[in-house]
Design an enzyme around this catalytic site. Sequence first.
Site, PDB file in Angstrom:
ATOM      1  N   LYS A 155      18.258 -25.796  36.469  1.00  0.00           N
ATOM      2  CA  LYS A 155      18.303 -25.909  35.011  1.00  0.00           C
ATOM      3  C   LYS A 155      16.928 -25.540  34.449  1.00  0.00           C
ATOM      4  CE  LYS A 155      17.246 -28.606  31.808  1.00  0.00           C
ATOM      5  NZ  LYS A 155      16.909 -27.608  30.778  1.00  0.00           N
ATOM      6  N   GLU A 230       6.549 -33.081  39.746  1.00  0.00           N
ATOM      7  CA  GLU A 230       5.267 -32.424  39.486  1.00  0.00           C
ATOM      8  C   GLU A 230       5.071 -32.552  37.987  1.00  0.00           C
ATOM      9  OE1 GLU A 230       2.625 -30.431  38.288  1.00  0.00           O
ATOM     10  OE2 GLU A 230       3.733 -28.592  38.695  1.00  0.00           O
ATOM     11  N   CYS A 264      -0.305 -27.273  33.823  1.00  0.00           N
ATOM     12  CA  CYS A 264      -0.525 -28.653  34.290  1.00  0.00           C
ATOM     13  C   CYS A 264      -1.847 -28.769  35.038  1.00  0.00           C
ATOM     14  CB  CYS A 264       0.644 -29.112  35.141  1.00  0.00           C
ATOM     15  SG  CYS A 264       1.139 -27.919  36.364  1.00  0.00           S
ATOM     16  N   GLU A 357      -2.915 -35.332  27.793  1.00  0.00           N
ATOM     17  CA  GLU A 357      -2.711 -33.927  28.158  1.00  0.00           C
ATOM     18  C   GLU A 357      -2.425 -33.156  26.865  1.00  0.00           C
ATOM     19  OE1 GLU A 357       0.870 -32.889  30.432  1.00  0.00           O
ATOM     20  OE2 GLU A 357      -0.377 -31.507  31.574  1.00  0.00           O
TER      21      GLU A 357
HETATM   22  P1  NDP Z   1       9.840 -31.832  29.377  1.00  0.00           P
HETATM   23  O1  NDP Z   1       9.368 -32.716  30.443  1.00  0.00           O
HETATM   24  O2  NDP Z   1      10.629 -32.408  28.260  1.00  0.00           O
HETATM   25  O3  NDP Z   1      10.728 -30.643  29.977  1.00  0.00           O
HETATM   26  C1  NDP Z   1      10.754 -30.225  31.323  1.00  0.00           C
HETATM   27  C2  NDP Z   1      12.178 -29.976  31.777  1.00  0.00           C
HETATM   28  O4  NDP Z   1      12.906 -31.204  31.780  1.00  0.00           O
HETATM   29  C3  NDP Z   1      12.958 -29.043  30.860  1.00  0.00           C
HETATM   30  O5  NDP Z   1      13.853 -28.254  31.639  1.00  0.00           O
HETATM   31  C4  NDP Z   1      13.747 -30.010  30.002  1.00  0.00           C
HETATM   32  O6  NDP Z   1      14.891 -29.441  29.452  1.00  0.00           O
HETATM   33  C5  NDP Z   1      14.104 -31.073  31.028  1.00  0.00           C
HETATM   34  N1  NDP Z   1      14.465 -32.366  30.454  1.00  0.00           N
HETATM   35  C6  NDP Z   1      14.117 -32.889  29.245  1.00  0.00           C
HETATM   36  N2  NDP Z   1      14.666 -34.118  29.095  1.00  0.00           N
HETATM   37  C7  NDP Z   1      15.379 -34.375  30.211  1.00  0.00           C
HETATM   38  C8  NDP Z   1      16.182 -35.485  30.644  1.00  0.00           C
HETATM   39  N3  NDP Z   1      16.339 -36.566  29.890  1.00  0.00           N
HETATM   40  N4  NDP Z   1      16.765 -35.412  31.848  1.00  0.00           N
HETATM   41  C9  NDP Z   1      16.604 -34.339  32.635  1.00  0.00           C
HETATM   42  N5  NDP Z   1      15.876 -33.252  32.267  1.00  0.00           N
HETATM   43  C10 NDP Z   1      15.254 -33.276  31.080  1.00  0.00           C
HETATM   44  O7  NDP Z   1       8.613 -31.070  28.793  1.00  0.00           O
HETATM   45  P2  NDP Z   1       8.497 -30.453  27.335  1.00  0.00           P
HETATM   46  O8  NDP Z   1       9.048 -29.121  27.399  1.00  0.00           O
HETATM   47  O9  NDP Z   1       9.080 -31.321  26.257  1.00  0.00           O
HETATM   48  O10 NDP Z   1       6.959 -30.467  27.145  1.00  0.00           O
HETATM   49  C11 NDP Z   1       6.313 -31.649  26.671  1.00  0.00           C
HETATM   50  C12 NDP Z   1       5.004 -31.874  27.332  1.00  0.00           C
HETATM   51  O11 NDP Z   1       5.196 -32.006  28.738  1.00  0.00           O
HETATM   52  C13 NDP Z   1       4.028 -30.731  27.219  1.00  0.00           C
HETATM   53  O12 NDP Z   1       3.367 -30.733  26.024  1.00  0.00           O
HETATM   54  C14 NDP Z   1       3.162 -31.021  28.413  1.00  0.00           C
HETATM   55  O13 NDP Z   1       2.232 -32.014  28.086  1.00  0.00           O
HETATM   56  C15 NDP Z   1       4.103 -31.527  29.437  1.00  0.00           C
HETATM   57  N6  NDP Z   1       4.574 -30.488  30.362  1.00  0.00           N
HETATM   58  C16 NDP Z   1       4.033 -30.432  31.597  1.00  0.00           C
HETATM   59  C17 NDP Z   1       4.411 -29.446  32.458  1.00  0.00           C
HETATM   60  C18 NDP Z   1       3.836 -29.338  33.785  1.00  0.00           C
HETATM   61  O14 NDP Z   1       3.792 -28.239  34.336  1.00  0.00           O
HETATM   62  N7  NDP Z   1       3.426 -30.412  34.406  1.00  0.00           N
HETATM   63  C19 NDP Z   1       5.366 -28.419  32.074  1.00  0.00           C
HETATM   64  C20 NDP Z   1       5.925 -28.575  30.767  1.00  0.00           C
HETATM   65  C21 NDP Z   1       5.521 -29.589  29.963  1.00  0.00           C
HETATM   66  P3  NDP Z   1      14.868 -28.747  27.989  1.00  0.00           P
HETATM   67  O15 NDP Z   1      13.545 -28.147  27.792  1.00  0.00           O
HETATM   68  O16 NDP Z   1      15.948 -27.739  28.105  1.00  0.00           O
HETATM   69  O17 NDP Z   1      15.198 -29.829  27.038  1.00  0.00           O
END
Ligand code: NDP
Length: 453
Positions: A155, A230, A264, A357
């Site tokens: 996903k 991660e 990250c 972050e």
């Molecule tokens: P999220 O953690 O919300 O998204 C990461 C993935 O998880 C996406 O595929 C998202 O789907 C999915 N997801 C969201 N909610 C759920 C749930 N309840 N159950 C299962 N899967 C879920 O990150 P964001 O995109 O909202 O980013 C927010 C913040 O997260 C950023 O500003 C950053 O600080 C951090 N981040 C860190 C990352 C890293 O590499 N460590 C990567 C991305 C974000 P969908 O997007 O389709 O809703």
Amino acid sequence: MPDTLTVIEPATEAVLEEIPRAGADDVDAAVARAKAAFPAWRALAPSARAEVLHRLASRLEEAHEELSVLEARNAGKPIGDARGEMGMVIATFRYYAAAPERLLGDTIPVAGGQAFTVREPLGVVGLITPWNFPLTIAAWKLGPALAAGNTVVLKPAELTPLTALRFEQLALEAGLAEGVVNVVAGPGSTCGRRLVEHPDVAKIAFTGSTEVGRMIAAGAAQTIKRVTLELGGKSPNVIFADADLEAAAASAPAAVFGNAGQDCCARSRIFVQRPVVDEFMSLLDTAVRSIHVGDPLDEKTEMGPLISANQRETVGSFVNGEAPVAIRGQAPEGPGFWFAPTVLCPVDPGARAAREEIFGPVACVIPFEDEEDAVRLANDTIYGLSGSIWTRDGGRALRVARAIEAGVLSINSNTSVRVSTPFGGFKQSGYGRELGPHALDAYTEVKSIYYAV
Ligand code: NDP
């Protein structure tokens, strides 16, 4: 909810594509396909599975430029970076293509017979990935998962599903059987959640925010799913007075402004030993002002826009009226989620910008006194993903590397990620390791067999 997903190009804010929006039913169907495909995929001879993964790498090589342009447009990243990332995707599949024939076990001396271990695949694995390095992070999970004999449901993030959907087609073209790789493009709140709850999914491999990571760990506990996480980071870049300051200052901007800071591993807390703060800042000033921010498809571009208007608003909240803005680079005007690279200095270690972050092109410079102070400040965070140490004193470099609570450290360099070395976090940056030989542990169960003689 509408039945389509509108995919936006962050550099223009224009619609890039409208695609069908998957829901929980689509996840159920994908899991059923993956479950049906599992027996045949795991039963393939190791050399045959290796061969299919090599074919997949070759098909990805043929599509290298197409995937690079798609990723650059959808995620807003410079085309040069996107090409590099797609190169890593290919290298990841090549690396794990060697794994099926090297999934070794142990023989263990015991009384009355022979004990040995084998590694079994888990079954159907759910992969949930973010928007910052869409296909690259997916490949870190797909490579070892498939090599170990699992089938997968991926996903991707709603904002950046396009390369994952193209990957699903390429996998079929490369000869992976129907159902081995399944992509569901839909929201995390429905599709991601269903994948986490699904009783036929054996494991979730997740990259994203610490907040969602917590929910995933809690949700997965209901079915005792295996989980690797991660998550976020607030990585330190520790620069001692005896370091090669020119080299440290030249590479510091890419280490925090690369991918517009949406990384990250971003070394977003730059700790500089007090006597050299002014000299370092003057070198950094030149480097930051020369970053070329602009159209991701322009070969000269070094930094693109942020992923969304929401992300720009969040990042902007760290650069409000009271923030000690010391350096501000340039960014285009007009449509696009642009944000100029920004350095704050001096930042109090307790300030919000130093603790949270930011996930955008904002770096904090924090002065420190001595080695003990540097280690204390570097570890004063809930995160522990990566970090760097700059010094000409080899003993100190190793002492500090051992003392920093983080999974991936570099000395006199800011690079963290290699296909052949393990990657992952300490503390609330997550658990489990991706890449390198270690990732295979996360996609297999160890089985112990005793044969009485
Ligand atoms: P999220 O953690 O919300 O998204 C990461 C993935 O998880 C996406 O595929 C998202 O789907 C999915 N997801 C969201 N909610 C759920 C749930 N309840 N159950 C299962 N899967 C879920 O990150 P964001 O995109 O909202 O980013 C927010 C913040 O997260 C950023 O500003 C950053 O600080 C951090 N981040 C860190 C990352 C890293 O590499 N460590 C990567 C991305 C974000 P969908 O997007 O389709 O809703």
